[in-house]
Write an enzyme that holds these catalytic residues in place. Structure first.
Site, mmCIF file in Angstrom:
data_model
loop_
_atom_site.group_PDB
_atom_site.id
_atom_site.type_symbol
_atom_site.label_atom_id
_atom_site.label_comp_id
_atom_site.label_asym_id
_atom_site.label_seq_id
_atom_site.Cartn_x
_atom_site.Cartn_y
_atom_site.Cartn_z
ATOM 1 N N LEU A 181 0.856 -1.186 0.000
ATOM 2 C CA LEU A 181 0.000 0.000 0.000
ATOM 3 C C LEU A 181 0.891 1.234 0.000
ATOM 4 C CD1 LEU A 181 -2.979 -0.412 2.530
ATOM 5 C CD2 LEU A 181 -3.129 0.053 0.083
ATOM 6 N N ASP A 182 0.564 2.230 -0.822
ATOM 7 C CA ASP A 182 1.336 3.473 -0.856
ATOM 8 C C ASP A 182 1.241 4.194 0.488
ATOM 9 O OD1 ASP A 182 2.055 3.143 -3.538
ATOM 10 O OD2 ASP A 182 0.234 4.124 -4.251
ATOM 11 N N PRO A 183 2.224 5.028 0.818
ATOM 12 C CA PRO A 183 2.183 5.759 2.093
ATOM 13 C C PRO A 183 0.918 6.587 2.294
ATOM 14 C CG PRO A 183 4.366 5.916 1.134
ATOM 15 C CD PRO A 183 3.503 5.249 0.107
ATOM 16 N N ARG A 210 -3.826 4.688 -8.691
ATOM 17 C CA ARG A 210 -3.292 5.981 -9.148
ATOM 18 C C ARG A 210 -3.324 6.066 -10.671
ATOM 19 N NH1 ARG A 210 2.367 6.473 -7.487
ATOM 20 N NH2 ARG A 210 2.365 4.251 -6.981
#
Length: 314
Positions: free
Chosen positions: A36-38, A209
């Site tokens: 998971l992205d920050p 994204r």
């Protein structure tokens, strides 16, 4: 063991959570089944100690998300990390009428099904031994080929004047906006940009994204992901996830329960042969879990005649 679903907080990397789990559980053997992205929050599935053996069988799990897609502003990272490097007039989306909402739903529908998706430059993909995000942060760019992904469904839950005006509280039974329920923390908004709230179900390897970027392109405007929450990974739902602070005492579930395959109950001979790497005769076809007296023996692939070991447990 065990396998633990964690609710990853905002601004921590997946590796940060793994490190915290290592300290909390007193072991170096912790892995996860999908980054998971920050700036994203939600379900991160951790496998502890011997459960790291099941990671390879869970990485292909489908995933569900809530995504806040902001129209009219593009960013190099494709999310709210910014900075905004492209803008367009999207005032017409501030108060969409029924026809515009139908057009939006139709646009989202065109993104469902199998398709080729170009990953973000700011991603961990490697080309020629170089990480894409490292090259991007140095001012360069890699030629990232499109990858085959599957988007199962995209449901438009609403259109709002900005991320800040969009709902943050949801009913955990179906993850729709509600007055009470689970409230999420999103990254600071990059501006007042019309925002689509989308509930997404996607296959492994799909970048939300990139989806935000592509939806904007289909509408003729730049776009970025203003917020993202992962509500499900395979059989793990966010409503059942533990917090990072709860990791020391989290019980999770055992390896066998984590594997979503049909079960073959072995006898002593079959179990022994599988653990020796042999191929015992069996009529099963496809991937199965093999157990002995309820204990996990192996994950196998059957061709209708024999079982081939994919991974065995002592």
């Amino acid at each position: 063991m065990p396998v633990i679903a964690v609710d990853k907080p905002l601004n921590l990397t997946s590796h940060d959570v793994v490190n915290r789990a290592r300290r909390a559980r007193g072991t170096k053997r912790v892995g996860h089944t999908g980054t998971l992205d920050p700036l994203a929050t939600g379900v991160l599935v951790l496998c502890v100690d011997d459960s790291t053996k099941v990671v390879q069988f869970m990485e292909a799990d489908s995933k569900d998300y809530l995504a806040w897609i902001s129209l009219g502003a593009g960013t190099p990272t494709l999310d709210a990390e910014g900075p905004v490097d492209e803008v367009a007039d999207v005032s017409g989306w501030l108060k969409p009428d029924a026809a515009s909402l139908d057009d939006l739903r139709e646009t989202l529908y065109t993104f469902t099904g199998p398709q080729a998706q170009v990953p973000p430059q700011y991603s961990a993909i490697q080309v020629g031994g170089q990480r894409a995000y490292a090259v991007a942060r140095a001012g360069g760019a890699l030629d990232l080929p499109a990858r085959n992904v599957v988007i199962h469904s995209l449901d438009l839950l609403g259109v709002y004047p900005s991320v800040d005006a969009a709902p943050r509280t949801f009913d955990p039974q179906d993850w729709t906006p509600a007055d009470t329920g689970h409230t999420f923390t999103l990254p600071p908004a990059l501006g007042e940009f019309p925002t689509l709230l989308v509930r997404a179900s996607v296959g492994s390897g799909t970048y939300l994204r990139s989806l935000a970027r592509d939806v904007g392109a289909a509408l003729g405007v730049p776009a970025h992901l203003g917020g993202l929450v992962r509500t499900r990974v395979g059989r793990y739902d966010l409503r059942d996830a533990v917090t990072v602070d709860d990791l020391p005492g989290a019980t999770g579930i055992p390896d066998l329960a984590a594997l979503d395959f049909a079960v073959i109950e072995a006898d002593d001979r079959m179990a022994r042969e599988l653990r020796q790497g042999k191929r015992p005769a069996h009529a099963a076809q496809g991937r199965h879990v093999v157990t002995l007296n309820g204990d996990l023996v192996a994950v196998v692939d059957g061709n209708g005649e024999q079982l081939k070991v994919v991974r065995a447990w002592a």
